[in-house]
Design a protein around this motif. Structure first.
Motif, mmCIF file in Angstrom:
data_model
loop_
_atom_site.group_PDB
_atom_site.id
_atom_site.type_symbol
_atom_site.label_atom_id
_atom_site.label_comp_id
_atom_site.label_asym_id
_atom_site.label_seq_id
_atom_site.Cartn_x
_atom_site.Cartn_y
_atom_site.Cartn_z
ATOM 1 N N SER A 52 13.872 -24.197 4.636
ATOM 2 C CA SER A 52 12.896 -24.529 5.234
ATOM 3 C C SER A 52 12.307 -22.295 4.775
ATOM 4 C CB SER A 52 13.969 -23.291 6.886
ATOM 5 O OG SER A 52 14.382 -24.557 7.603
ATOM 6 N N VAL A 53 13.412 -21.030 5.157
ATOM 7 C CA VAL A 53 13.167 -20.408 3.869
ATOM 8 C C VAL A 53 11.930 -20.277 2.491
ATOM 9 C CG1 VAL A 53 13.257 -18.220 2.878
ATOM 10 C CG2 VAL A 53 14.432 -18.891 5.450
ATOM 11 N N LEU A 100 12.985 -34.805 13.396
ATOM 12 C CA LEU A 100 11.872 -34.845 13.853
ATOM 13 C C LEU A 100 11.034 -34.361 15.233
ATOM 14 C CD1 LEU A 100 9.325 -35.680 12.585
ATOM 15 C CD2 LEU A 100 9.568 -38.502 13.510
ATOM 16 N N ILE A 101 12.170 -34.686 16.209
ATOM 17 C CA ILE A 101 12.343 -34.242 17.723
ATOM 18 C C ILE A 101 11.785 -32.465 17.831
ATOM 19 C CG2 ILE A 101 12.421 -33.939 20.228
ATOM 20 C CD1 ILE A 101 13.532 -36.964 19.695
ATOM 21 N N VAL A 102 12.592 -31.985 16.945
ATOM 22 C CA VAL A 102 13.268 -30.832 17.379
ATOM 23 C C VAL A 102 11.636 -29.098 16.591
ATOM 24 C CG1 VAL A 102 14.122 -28.437 16.205
ATOM 25 C CG2 VAL A 102 15.129 -30.077 17.249
ATOM 26 N N LEU A 103 11.409 -30.223 15.263
ATOM 27 C CA LEU A 103 10.363 -29.939 14.435
ATOM 28 C C LEU A 103 8.378 -29.653 15.064
ATOM 29 C CD1 LEU A 103 11.363 -30.295 10.923
ATOM 30 C CD2 LEU A 103 11.407 -28.418 12.293
ATOM 31 N N VAL A 104 8.432 -31.038 15.574
ATOM 32 C CA VAL A 104 7.388 -31.778 16.698
ATOM 33 C C VAL A 104 7.648 -30.466 17.955
ATOM 34 C CG1 VAL A 104 6.375 -33.115 17.880
ATOM 35 C CG2 VAL A 104 6.796 -33.287 15.746
ATOM 36 N N VAL A 155 4.869 -30.370 10.431
ATOM 37 C CA VAL A 155 5.909 -30.773 10.369
ATOM 38 C C VAL A 155 6.767 -32.064 9.041
ATOM 39 C CG1 VAL A 155 6.735 -32.968 11.947
ATOM 40 C CG2 VAL A 155 5.975 -30.518 12.726
ATOM 41 N N VAL A 156 5.453 -32.245 7.989
ATOM 42 C CA VAL A 156 5.827 -33.751 7.104
ATOM 43 C C VAL A 156 6.922 -32.844 6.396
ATOM 44 C CG1 VAL A 156 5.150 -34.675 5.578
ATOM 45 C CG2 VAL A 156 3.677 -34.742 8.033
ATOM 46 N N LEU A 157 5.994 -31.608 5.666
ATOM 47 C CA LEU A 157 6.555 -30.436 5.014
ATOM 48 C C LEU A 157 8.207 -30.496 4.897
ATOM 49 C CD1 LEU A 157 3.339 -29.446 4.011
ATOM 50 C CD2 LEU A 157 4.773 -30.967 2.482
ATOM 51 N N TRP A 158 8.419 -29.961 6.125
ATOM 52 C CA TRP A 158 9.435 -29.372 6.744
ATOM 53 C C TRP A 158 10.605 -30.502 6.728
ATOM 54 C CZ3 TRP A 158 9.431 -25.159 10.919
ATOM 55 C CH2 TRP A 158 10.674 -24.304 10.970
ATOM 56 N N MET A 159 9.955 -31.823 7.382
ATOM 57 C CA MET A 159 10.577 -32.847 6.898
ATOM 58 C C MET A 159 12.138 -33.203 5.640
ATOM 59 S SD MET A 159 12.120 -34.061 9.990
ATOM 60 C CE MET A 159 12.846 -35.242 9.772
ATOM 61 N N TRP A 160 10.292 -33.108 4.524
ATOM 62 C CA TRP A 160 10.507 -33.716 2.509
ATOM 63 C C TRP A 160 11.353 -32.569 2.723
ATOM 64 C CZ3 TRP A 160 8.715 -31.063 -1.357
ATOM 65 C CH2 TRP A 160 8.433 -31.421 -1.922
ATOM 66 N N SER A 161 11.283 -31.051 3.268
ATOM 67 C CA SER A 161 12.392 -30.368 2.250
ATOM 68 C C SER A 161 13.668 -30.531 3.529
ATOM 69 C CB SER A 161 11.985 -28.455 3.174
ATOM 70 O OG SER A 161 10.438 -28.752 2.550
ATOM 71 N N LEU A 194 15.256 -33.156 0.556
ATOM 72 C CA LEU A 194 15.105 -32.549 -0.936
ATOM 73 C C LEU A 194 16.108 -32.204 -0.912
ATOM 74 C CD1 LEU A 194 13.362 -33.319 -3.457
ATOM 75 C CD2 LEU A 194 11.838 -30.971 -2.488
ATOM 76 N N ALA A 195 17.031 -31.019 -0.036
ATOM 77 C CA ALA A 195 17.555 -30.302 -0.237
ATOM 78 C C ALA A 195 19.177 -31.084 0.219
ATOM 79 C CB ALA A 195 17.439 -28.897 0.907
ATOM 80 N N ASP A 196 18.921 -32.133 0.642
ATOM 81 C CA ASP A 196 20.215 -33.053 1.246
ATOM 82 C C ASP A 196 20.885 -33.195 2.465
ATOM 83 O OD1 ASP A 196 19.634 -35.067 -0.863
ATOM 84 O OD2 ASP A 196 21.256 -33.893 -2.071
ATOM 85 N N THR A 197 20.301 -32.007 3.357
ATOM 86 C CA THR A 197 21.067 -31.177 4.301
ATOM 87 C C THR A 197 21.076 -31.951 5.566
ATOM 88 O OG1 THR A 197 18.353 -31.876 6.301
ATOM 89 C CG2 THR A 197 19.390 -29.693 4.806
ATOM 90 N N ARG A 198 21.810 -33.878 5.193
ATOM 91 C CA ARG A 198 22.091 -34.918 5.570
ATOM 92 C C ARG A 198 22.754 -35.506 4.931
ATOM 93 N NH1 ARG A 198 16.242 -35.408 6.336
ATOM 94 N NH2 ARG A 198 15.441 -34.409 8.329
ATOM 95 N N ASP A 199 23.598 -35.051 3.884
ATOM 96 C CA ASP A 199 24.252 -35.602 3.316
ATOM 97 C C ASP A 199 25.360 -35.764 3.873
ATOM 98 O OD1 ASP A 199 26.314 -35.998 1.262
ATOM 99 O OD2 ASP A 199 24.772 -36.042 -0.136
ATOM 100 N N HIS A 200 26.286 -36.785 3.825
ATOM 101 C CA HIS A 200 27.546 -37.263 4.424
ATOM 102 C C HIS A 200 28.904 -36.402 3.940
ATOM 103 C CE1 HIS A 200 29.315 -39.888 1.383
ATOM 104 N NE2 HIS A 200 28.490 -40.242 0.965
#
Length: 483
Positions: free
Chosen positions: A96-97, A21-25, A64-70, A73-79
């Motif tokens: 992102s693309v 979030l900090i990066v995208l803002v 920013v909201v849509l980017w964070m949601w994307s 949704l893509a499970d980029t923080r999945d353990h």
């Protein structure tokens, strides 16, 4: 303690969420301010779908909201994908693309005029900083995992042999996040340990639940099913606590990369398809283009260093500047490999005597000596920083070598190869490779072969670029594995 261990996944995902979030803002609003200033710039709307023009402050907030949601949704923080491999980076890039592609299509259909420069700067810059941020988090995570923290606490279940093999592999790579705390085997040899480790055997395969409670394990890894009763894996799975305990099946195949593996359910059976290695003409052309471009640019860039090293070698000891040696390349064909001379002139004549005195433990084919008396003072510095390998860039330009590939062996070494080792000749040998960034001279012969064959089986252009980047880092900080 167990709750703390189990919550690391949520804690780490939460930290990544806030840093994303900090990066995208920072990127999105920073790009807006750089492009439009701090005024009230408006997004022009030329259709009746959206009632009025709206400010870029609102558009940036929505982006920013849509980017964070994307990203979520893509499970980029999945353990399951963090800490190792490139899946995390691939998902971030794809999400992102895709988001920006959808925004461009919607803007075209609704005739919303978003400044192209704003989007063209936000996407690549935001993606680049996101990937760098995740890379920094990964370095921190790997360092934590080497101390046993932020890792899955693993209980191995299977035959004694398979448990021993899997345990050795997981212990060898602690950065991948699997910390073995115990094992269950069919014989249930309580008060015993896994061979070569201090990991306790905690009972038979019927004591999995009790073993997990006693050891604090949160992940069960099934290492083999040959000696397990029918439906035992299902029974173990049903006994796990949903969301907090996990089941992993270790396939009986090693060093096969994800792109070659496809799981396909057929009549309730999860069949795993493993594609055979393919070396298409297009892949070879792409690899050759990378080799020629990078080696030519590299030779131009480091030409002053090459001259300096040549002069240093000439002034420091008698003999030629370059050392020429016959090696075996792609298809078993021999070629002349170039190196800066780092040893005395009669180094080859001294080899038999030294080989009889000292040979690396576990390495029956390669001769490596940490304090080799044949190495000159300037040669010791060059070998530690891999500077003696630089003339091999001319081999790459000539086509006998590649930037990345298996280690180029001597003909006498090839004579000792087992049949399966000859698969390394399917590709050109490289200046660097998995062996170079995974231990170098500290590797045993079996480990060197395994890494070379893994590279041959799973080659990719992205993998080559990653190895080159890791090689640069290893050359700058060689540690104790270079000699």
């Amino acid at each position: 303690m167990n709750d703390a261990r189990r919550s690391w996944r949520r804690t780490y995902a939460r930290r990544i969420w806030f840093s994303d979030l900090i990066v995208l803002v920072w990127i999105v609003f920073g790009t807006q301010i750089a492009w439009f200033g701090t005024g009230q710039a408006e997004v022009a709307v030329k259709s009746g779908i959206v009632a009025n023009d709206f400010s870029y402050w609102s558009f940036s907030s929505i982006l920013v909201v849509l980017w964070m949601w994307s990203l979520s949704l893509a499970d980029t923080r999945d353990h399951r994908i963090i800490g190792a491999g490139n899946t995390e980076y691939v998902r971030i890039t794809r999400a992102s693309v895709t988001l920006f592609g959808v925004i461009a299509i919607i803007a075209f259909l609704t005739r919303i005029e978003v400044a192209r420069g704003f989007l063209l700067i936000s996407l690549p810059l935001g993606l680049l900083i996101l990937l760098f941020e995740r890379w920094l988090w990964r370095q921190w995570l790997v360092a934590q995992r080497k101390t046993g923290r932020y890792s899955a606490q693993v209980l191995l279940v299977g035959s004694r042999r398979s448990v021993t093999e899997v345990a050795a592999e997981l212990i060898r790579a602690p950065g991948n996040g699997y910390h073995v705390v115990g094992a269950c085997i069919p014989s249930g040899a309580i008060a015993d340990t896994i061979e070569g480790t201090g990991i306790p055997i905690m009972g038979s395969i019927n004591a999995v639940s009790a073993a997990m409670d006693a050891s604090g394990a949160d992940t069960v890894v099934i290492t083999s099913t040959d000696e397990l009763p029918h439906d035992k894996v299902k029974e173990i799975s049903w006994g796990l606590e949903a969301g907090r305990q996990h089941l992993v099946l270790a396939a009986g195949i090693a060093d096969i990369a994800g792109p070659r593996i496809t799981s396909r359910p057929v009549a309730g059976l999860p069949l795993i398809h493993v594609e055979t290695p393919r070396f298409s003409g297009g892949q070879r052309v792409a690899k050759r283009v990378l080799d020629v471009t990078a080696s030519a640019f590299g030779l131009i860039l480091i030409s002053p260093l090459l001259v300096f090293l040549a002069i240093s070698i000439r002034l420091s000891s008698e003999g030629p500047i370059l050392f020429r040696q016959t090696r075996t390349g792609r298809g078993g064909r021999e070629f002349t490999m170039l190196k800066f001379r780092s040893m005395v002139v009669n180094a080859e004549a001294l080899l038999p005597e030294l080989a009889a005195q000292q040979r690396d433990a576990g390495n029956d084919v390669l001769f490596k000596m940490k304090n080799d008396p044949r190495v000159t003072p300037i040669g010791r510095i060059m070998r530690r920083l891999s500077l003696d390998e630089l003339p091999q860039l001319f081999n790459v330009l000539g086509g006998s070598m590649s930037l990345v590939g298996p280690r180029p062996p001597l003909p006498r070494e090839v004579e000792l190869y087992a049949d399966h080792v000859h698969r390394r000749f399917l590709v050109k040998p490289g200046i660097t490779g998995l062996w170079q960034v995974s231990g170098r001279s500290s590797l045993s012969w079996d480990e060197s072969v395994r890494l070379d064959l893994s590279y041959v089986e799973n080659w990719s252009l992205v993998g080559d670029i990653v190895i080159i980047a890791k090689t640069a880092r290893a050359a700058l900080a060689p540690g104790e594995t270079a000699f």
